[in-house]
Design a protein around this motif. Structure first.
Motif, PDB file in Angstrom:
ATOM      1  N   TYR A 106       0.848  -1.190   0.000  1.00  0.00           N
ATOM      2  CA  TYR A 106       0.000   0.000   0.000  1.00  0.00           C
ATOM      3  C   TYR A 106       0.883   1.240   0.000  1.00  0.00           C
ATOM      4  O   TYR A 106       2.106   1.139   0.174  1.00  0.00           O
ATOM      5  CB  TYR A 106      -0.951   0.004   1.211  1.00  0.00           C
ATOM      6  CG  TYR A 106      -0.268   0.164   2.555  1.00  0.00           C
ATOM      7  CD1 TYR A 106      -0.340   1.361   3.260  1.00  0.00           C
ATOM      8  CD2 TYR A 106       0.449  -0.893   3.126  1.00  0.00           C
ATOM      9  CE1 TYR A 106       0.283   1.508   4.492  1.00  0.00           C
ATOM     10  CE2 TYR A 106       1.080  -0.756   4.351  1.00  0.00           C
ATOM     11  CZ  TYR A 106       0.991   0.448   5.034  1.00  0.00           C
ATOM     12  OH  TYR A 106       1.615   0.598   6.245  1.00  0.00           O
ATOM     13  N   THR A 107       0.285   2.394  -0.209  1.00  0.00           N
ATOM     14  CA  THR A 107       1.068   3.625  -0.290  1.00  0.00           C
ATOM     15  C   THR A 107       1.383   4.170   1.098  1.00  0.00           C
ATOM     16  O   THR A 107       0.636   3.963   2.049  1.00  0.00           O
ATOM     17  CB  THR A 107       0.322   4.699  -1.101  1.00  0.00           C
ATOM     18  OG1 THR A 107      -0.954   4.926  -0.512  1.00  0.00           O
ATOM     19  CG2 THR A 107       0.136   4.245  -2.539  1.00  0.00           C
ATOM     20  N   GLY A 110      -1.387   5.956   2.878  1.00  0.00           N
ATOM     21  CA  GLY A 110      -2.690   5.374   2.565  1.00  0.00           C
ATOM     22  C   GLY A 110      -3.526   5.120   3.808  1.00  0.00           C
ATOM     23  O   GLY A 110      -3.079   5.287   4.951  1.00  0.00           O
ATOM     24  N   GLU A 130       6.042   7.736  -0.824  1.00  0.00           N
ATOM     25  CA  GLU A 130       5.366   8.818  -1.555  1.00  0.00           C
ATOM     26  C   GLU A 130       6.150  10.111  -1.313  1.00  0.00           C
ATOM     27  O   GLU A 130       5.726  10.964  -0.530  1.00  0.00           O
ATOM     28  CB  GLU A 130       3.922   8.978  -1.076  1.00  0.00           C
ATOM     29  CG  GLU A 130       3.019   7.805  -1.393  1.00  0.00           C
ATOM     30  CD  GLU A 130       1.598   8.045  -0.925  1.00  0.00           C
ATOM     31  OE1 GLU A 130       0.708   8.185  -1.788  1.00  0.00           O
ATOM     32  OE2 GLU A 130       1.373   8.095   0.299  1.00  0.00           O
ATOM     33  N   THR A 135       0.406   9.456  -4.706  1.00  0.00           N
ATOM     34  CA  THR A 135       0.614   8.068  -5.079  1.00  0.00           C
ATOM     35  C   THR A 135       1.712   7.939  -6.132  1.00  0.00           C
ATOM     36  O   THR A 135       1.619   8.532  -7.203  1.00  0.00           O
ATOM     37  CB  THR A 135      -0.692   7.460  -5.614  1.00  0.00           C
ATOM     38  OG1 THR A 135      -1.725   7.655  -4.642  1.00  0.00           O
ATOM     39  CG2 THR A 135      -0.526   5.975  -5.888  1.00  0.00           C
ATOM     40  N   ILE A 153      -4.780   0.493  -3.563  1.00  0.00           N
ATOM     41  CA  ILE A 153      -4.638   1.881  -4.003  1.00  0.00           C
ATOM     42  C   ILE A 153      -5.955   2.596  -3.726  1.00  0.00           C
ATOM     43  O   ILE A 153      -7.000   2.230  -4.278  1.00  0.00           O
ATOM     44  CB  ILE A 153      -4.300   1.982  -5.505  1.00  0.00           C
ATOM     45  CG1 ILE A 153      -2.930   1.386  -5.796  1.00  0.00           C
ATOM     46  CG2 ILE A 153      -4.350   3.444  -5.964  1.00  0.00           C
ATOM     47  CD1 ILE A 153      -2.523   1.462  -7.262  1.00  0.00           C
ATOM     48  N   ALA A 154      -5.914   3.590  -2.852  1.00  0.00           N
ATOM     49  CA  ALA A 154      -7.090   4.424  -2.611  1.00  0.00           C
ATOM     50  C   ALA A 154      -7.086   5.521  -3.666  1.00  0.00           C
ATOM     51  O   ALA A 154      -6.081   6.219  -3.827  1.00  0.00           O
ATOM     52  CB  ALA A 154      -7.052   5.029  -1.212  1.00  0.00           C
ATOM     53  N   ASN A 155      -8.186   5.666  -4.373  1.00  0.00           N
ATOM     54  CA  ASN A 155      -8.212   6.611  -5.488  1.00  0.00           C
ATOM     55  C   ASN A 155      -9.552   7.339  -5.549  1.00  0.00           C
ATOM     56  O   ASN A 155     -10.538   6.754  -5.977  1.00  0.00           O
ATOM     57  CB  ASN A 155      -7.962   5.863  -6.796  1.00  0.00           C
ATOM     58  CG  ASN A 155      -7.518   6.778  -7.919  1.00  0.00           C
ATOM     59  OD1 ASN A 155      -6.791   7.733  -7.679  1.00  0.00           O
ATOM     60  ND2 ASN A 155      -7.948   6.500  -9.133  1.00  0.00           N
ATOM     61  N   ASN A 157      -6.859   9.255  -2.834  1.00  0.00           N
ATOM     62  CA  ASN A 157      -6.310   8.767  -1.572  1.00  0.00           C
ATOM     63  C   ASN A 157      -6.744   9.637  -0.398  1.00  0.00           C
ATOM     64  O   ASN A 157      -6.868  10.855  -0.517  1.00  0.00           O
ATOM     65  CB  ASN A 157      -4.776   8.749  -1.640  1.00  0.00           C
ATOM     66  CG  ASN A 157      -4.170   8.157  -0.387  1.00  0.00           C
ATOM     67  OD1 ASN A 157      -4.496   7.050   0.007  1.00  0.00           O
ATOM     68  ND2 ASN A 157      -3.290   8.913   0.259  1.00  0.00           N
TER      69      ASN A 157
END
Length: 358
Positions: A106-107, A110, A130, A135, A153-155, A157
C-alpha cells in the motif's frame, strides 16, 4: 493464564478516529470526512419506517440493495458483496487471500485499515514511498516482490487527496503480475471532478484480479450505518460471501442505503456544496500563505510547515470548537486534514485561522 494472540496481532496500532468533542460551545466537526448536510432525508424516512420490523432477521444477502447498485452502475449484482463499511471488505480480502509469509502493499500515506487488515490476517504490510505526498506508481511497482499477494490503491487517496488518472492506473495494472490482486478503494469517487478517472468498475470487467471498493459513508451521509460494497470477479465475490458475517447489514441499514442511493437531489446538493466550499476555503488558506495539497474528495490536506505548528493549530482550533484531524499517524506530522463543511463552517475556519496567524 495468559493467552497469546497470533503473530502480528500485537503489532497492530489501534485505529483512532477523528475527534468528535471539543470546546464548550457549538462544535464544528471537520475531522472524519462526513457529509456536512447530514443523511439523505429519504434515507432517514426509510430508516424510521423499519422500526416495527427490527424483530426480523435481515436479508443475509442484501439482495435488493445489490440489485439496486447493479441497476444504478450497470453491473452484475452477483459480483457485488455488501459489507459493514468498506473496512469489513478490506479485512475479508486480506483474510481470504493473504497470510503468513505474504506481503500486502500500500502507499506510504494510505488508509490505515490496510496495514491493520494485513497484520490481522498474519501477512506483512509493506509501504511504498510517496516522496511528493502523492501516489507513486513506480515506487509501488518497485516494492513488489515474489511474496506480494495484494496491492491497495485508494483513489483518490485519503488523507492526501491524490488521484491516479485512469490511463496511469491501467498502465500500472499491465505491469502487475496476474496473481496479485489489485484493490481500488474508491470511497470518494462521487466527489471526483477530474475527467480522466476510473473508480475501477471498468477494470473489474476486464481483469479477474481487480476489486473495486465503494462506501455509503461519504457522499451518501451514512457513516453511522456502516455500509460498504465491493465489485469483483464472481470467484472473488463467492469467496467473500463464504467468510463475511451472515447477517452483516441490518434491516434498517439496507433500507436507508437503498433510499439514499436514488436521492439524486441530495447527492447533487452534496456534490455542489463540496465543490464550491472546497474552492473557497482553499483560496482563503492560500491567501494566508498556507500550502494546500491539490486533490479530490470532500477534504483538503494542508501543511503548517512543522509538527509543532500543526499541533498548535489543531489545539487552537479545537479550543474554538473546530475539530480538524492531526496527521501524525499517517506520517504527515506537519499537516492537518479538514473535511469540507457548510458555508458557515468554512467561514468559521477562515476567521479562526486568521486569528491563529495574527
Amino acid at each position: 493464564m495468559k493467552f497469546t494472540p497470533r503473530p502480528g496481532i500485537l503489532d497492530i496500532e489501534p485505529y483512532i478516529p477523528g475527534a468528535s468533542k471539543g470546546g464548550s460551545g457549538k462544535v464544528i466537526k471537520l475531522s472524519s470526512n462526513e457529509n456536512p448536510l447530514g443523511p439523505s432525508p429519504e434515507a432517514v424516512k426509510a430508516y424510521k419506517d423499519t422500526a416495527e420490523k427490527i424483530f426480523r432477521y435481515p436479508d443475509g444477502g442484501s439482495v435488493e440493495l445489490r440489485e439496486a447498485l447493479a441497476k444504478k452502475h450497470n453491473m452484475d449484482a452477483g459480483r457485488i458483496v455488501c459489507g459493514t463499511g468498506s473496512d469489513e471488505l478490506i479485512s475479508l480480502l486480506c483474510r481470504a487471500y493473504c497470510g503468513e509469509g505474504d506481503e500486502v502493499l500500500y502507499t506510504e500515506h494510505g488508509f490505515l485499515m490496510y496495514p491493520i487488515a494485513a497484520l490481522s490476517a498474519g501477512a506483512t504490510p509493506v509501504k511504498a514511498a510517496e516522496p511528493e505526498r502523492k501516489t507513486d506508481l513506480n515506487a509501488l511497482l518497485s516494492a513488489v516482490t515474489d511474496k506480494t499477494k495484494m496491492v491497495f490503491i485508494a483513489n483518490p487517496n485519503n488523507p492526501t487527496g491524490a488521484l491516479v488518472q485512469k490511463d496511469a492506473l491501467l498502465a500500472f495494472h499491465a505491469k502487475l503480475r496476474s496473481d496479485i490482486i489489485l484493490v481500488i478503494d474508491s470511497a470518494y469517487a462521487e466527489y471526483v471532478e477530474e475527467e480522466n478517472f476510473t473508480d475501477g468498475r471498468d477494470m473489474v470487467d476486464q481483469f479477474d484480479n481487480v476489486v473495486m471498493l465503494r462506501t455509503f459513508s461519504k457522499i451518501y451521509g451514512l457513516g453511522g450505518m456502516r455500509v460498504g460494497w465491493s465489485y469483483s470477479s464472481k470467484e472473488i465475490a463467492d469467496i467473500l460471501n463464504r467468510i463475511r458475517g451472515i447477517f452483516n447489514l441490518s434491516i434498517a441499514t439496507q433500507a436507508a442505503a437503498l433510499a439514499a442511493l436514488f436521492d439524486d437531489e441530495y447527492i447533487e446538493q452534496s456534490f455542489r456544496n463540496n465543490s464550491e466550499q472546497k474552492k473557497w476555503i482553499t483560496s482563503r488558506l492560500e491567501d494566508m500563505g498556507i500550502h494546500v495539497y491539490p486533490g479530490e474528495g470532500n477534504f483538503i490536506l494542508f501543511t503548517l510547515g512543522t509538527k509543532e505548528k500543526a499541533i498548535a493549530c489543531l489545539n487552537f482550533m479545537k479550543e474554538r470548537g473546530i475539530l480538524l484531524r492531526g496527521m501524525m499517524a499517517y506520517g504527515l506530522p506537519d499537516c492537518l486534514r479538514m473535511t469540507i463543511g457548510l458555508p458557515e463552517d468554512m467561514q468559521a475556519v477562515d476567521e479562526a485561522m486568521k486569528e491563529f496567524f495574527a
